[in-house]
Design an enzyme around this catalytic site. Structure first.
Site, short mmCIF file in Angstrom:
data_model
loop_
_atom_site.label_atom_id
_atom_site.label_comp_id
_atom_site.label_asym_id
_atom_site.label_seq_id
_atom_site.Cartn_x
_atom_site.Cartn_y
_atom_site.Cartn_z
N HIS A 75 0.85 -1.19 0.00
CA HIS A 75 0.00 0.00 0.00
C HIS A 75 0.88 1.23 0.00
CE1 HIS A 75 -3.76 2.18 0.97
NE2 HIS A 75 -2.93 3.05 1.52
N ASP A 127 -13.63 4.64 7.48
CA ASP A 127 -12.57 5.35 6.75
C ASP A 127 -13.15 6.11 5.56
OD1 ASP A 127 -9.71 5.99 6.30
OD2 ASP A 127 -10.11 4.99 4.40
N ARG A 171 -11.76 14.46 6.06
CA ARG A 171 -10.39 14.97 6.27
C ARG A 171 -9.89 15.69 5.03
NH1 ARG A 171 -7.33 9.85 7.16
NH2 ARG A 171 -5.52 11.19 7.16
N SER A 196 -6.08 4.96 9.18
CA SER A 196 -6.80 4.85 7.90
C SER A 196 -6.18 3.74 7.04
CB SER A 196 -6.72 6.21 7.18
OG SER A 196 -6.99 6.08 5.82
N LYS A 237 -7.69 -0.50 6.71
CA LYS A 237 -8.07 -1.07 5.41
C LYS A 237 -7.24 -2.32 5.09
CE LYS A 237 -7.58 2.94 3.52
NZ LYS A 237 -7.57 4.26 2.91
#
Ligand code: URA
Length: 433
Positions: free
Chosen positions: A82, A161, A168, A183, A187
């Site tokens: 990620h 999220d 945000r 966050s 995930k």
């Protein structure tokens, strides 16, 4: 419990209890806490921070705010990577087929781009016919069949999220280590993978502007993963200039195809080889990173990585003739070369300016409703460390929009040329494990 009391507690610099954090997230997901109170809490967290326990609880509360995926029906160790976001970041399109070609199982859920950063899903959707919507079972079946799937997050994955990130994004509260860490990790944990490699970008085009904060974010996320028995490691990679040469959706897909054929730009390939070597050892398919790198080089040379990408596109309904003949991708009606007015070495090619400009040319969204022009973007002809003569092309702009003079000026200003010799930027800064 009253939400306003929790906001005041954090605003005044106190720790929140586990119960209080869970109350906030569960009530927010049910719409019982309004957006304005969650915005205030996000801002309080941004200024006051959170300790390790608070971050771990926030991550856990977010992870369990929706469905948690069970990938146990896929045999072997599932690996995922990620990125915290960047400009020209097409790493997944190259890296995922590379590691899958060596035998790793990759069940990847990716996101869309917003603002100056691109998203893997948008890039994939520039391939005609390709679908990123699959059910959990369909994703599992695809990974069992070909070792690889890259799809969009299902609606029910970490709904906390989805709501918090959108908030945000418009309230100036993205750049907070506890909020980014929870966050990202919620995930990754909810998507069921066994091993996680984080690519934490650092530089003017990233959320983390300096190495110290990138290191802190990496360590925070690695600790969360390890505490939940997931093999988690992080690479800190440069995002002062865009990654590779292409910025923009189909332009990046074409660069990914070239890279899978062994003709990728040095920085992108270095990131893919380094990240891939770590992932293959995490997947226990190689004893060490040197052995893994050799295998990755092999699957690029013998075409197996390219074939894996082709198979994935086919499995997801994409028209593989575009992968076999990338010249089929539509080209923008306006192609404009930006020429250097000076001679010397490129000192800067600012990722943020290039990313924002690409978005304005049509390659990205300013708001979630915007429709992307898949062919728009920028190809960098010169990057940091290149020598340029007066009149050389710095970069080439692709757009279907007219009247983009202001954007062209911004792109020109993204470059800084100097007489002193400048070395190319090293893409890998550190590995945190
Ligand atoms: N990427 C995420 O998924 N979340 C963040 O907060 C920042 C980057």
């Amino acid at each position: 419990m009253r939400m306003v009391d929790l906001i005041c507690k954090k605003r005044d610099g106190h720790e929140l209890t586990d119960e209080e954090i869970r109350f906030w997230i569960s009530e927010y997901v049910k719409d019982s806490v309004p957006d304005y109170q969650s915005s205030a809490m996000n801002m309080a967290i941004l200024f006051r921070g959170m300790n390790k326990r608070e971050i771990a609880t926030l991550t856990d509360a977010m992870e369990h705010s929706g469905t948690v995926i069970d990938l146990s029906a896929i045999e072997g160790i599932k690996v995922d990577k990620h990125s915290t976001g960047g400009v020209g970041d097409k790493t997944t399109l190259v890296l995922a087929p590379m590691v899958a070609a060596v035998g790793a199982k990759v069940a990847k859920m990716s996101g869309r781009g917003l603002g100056h950063t691109g998203g893997t899903l948008d890039k994939l959707e520039s391939i005609p016919g390709l679908s990123i919507s699959k059910s959990e079972q369909e994703m599992i079946n695809q990974v069992n069949k070909i070792g690889l799937a890259v799809i969009g997050q299902t609606r029910s994955l970490v709904p906390a999220d989805k709501k918090l990130y959108a908030l945000r994004d418009v309230t100036g509260t993205v750049e907070s280590i506890p909020l980014i860490a929870s966050s990202v990790m919620s995930k990754k944990l909810a998507s069921g993978t066994d091993a996680i490699l984080l690519d934490v970008t650092v530089g003017n085009g990233a959320f983390m502007k300096n190495l110290e904060t990138a290191r802190e974010l990496s360590k925070t996320m690695v600790e969360i993963g390890k505490s939940l028995n997931r093999d988690t490691k992080a690479i800190i990679s440069d995002m002062n200039e865009p990654l590779g040469l292409a910025v923009g959706n189909s332009l990046e897909v074409k660069e990914a195809i070239m890279s899978l054929h062994g003709n990728g730009p040095d920085d992108l390939m270095e990131l893919c080889y380094s990240a891939g070597s770590i992932m293959l050892t995490q997947a226990k398919l190689c004893k060490n990173r040197d052995e893994a790198r050799k295998k990755l080089e092999e699957v690029i040379k013998n075409g197996e990585a390219f074939n894996k990408f082709l198979l994935m596109v086919k499995e997801q309904g994409g028209d593989i003739s575009y992968i076999e003949h990338p010249e089929k991708f539509e080209i923008s009606k306006n192609i404009i070369e930006i020429k250097s007015k000076q001679s010397g070495y490129v000192k800067k090619c600012e990722a943020l300016d290039i990313g924002v400009s690409a978005m304005k040319l049509g390659a990205g969204r300013e708001t979630i409703e915007d429709i992307i022009d898949m062919s728009a973007g920028i190809i960098l002809n010169k990057k940091v460390g290149s020598y340029v003569n007066i009149g050389d092309t710095l970069c080439t702009v692709y757009t279907n929009k007219d009247n983009v003079d202001d954007v062209l000026k911004d792109i020109e200003n993204a470059y800084e040329i100097t007489k002193e010799k400048i070395e190319p930027i090293k893409v890998i800064k550190e590995v945190i494990e």
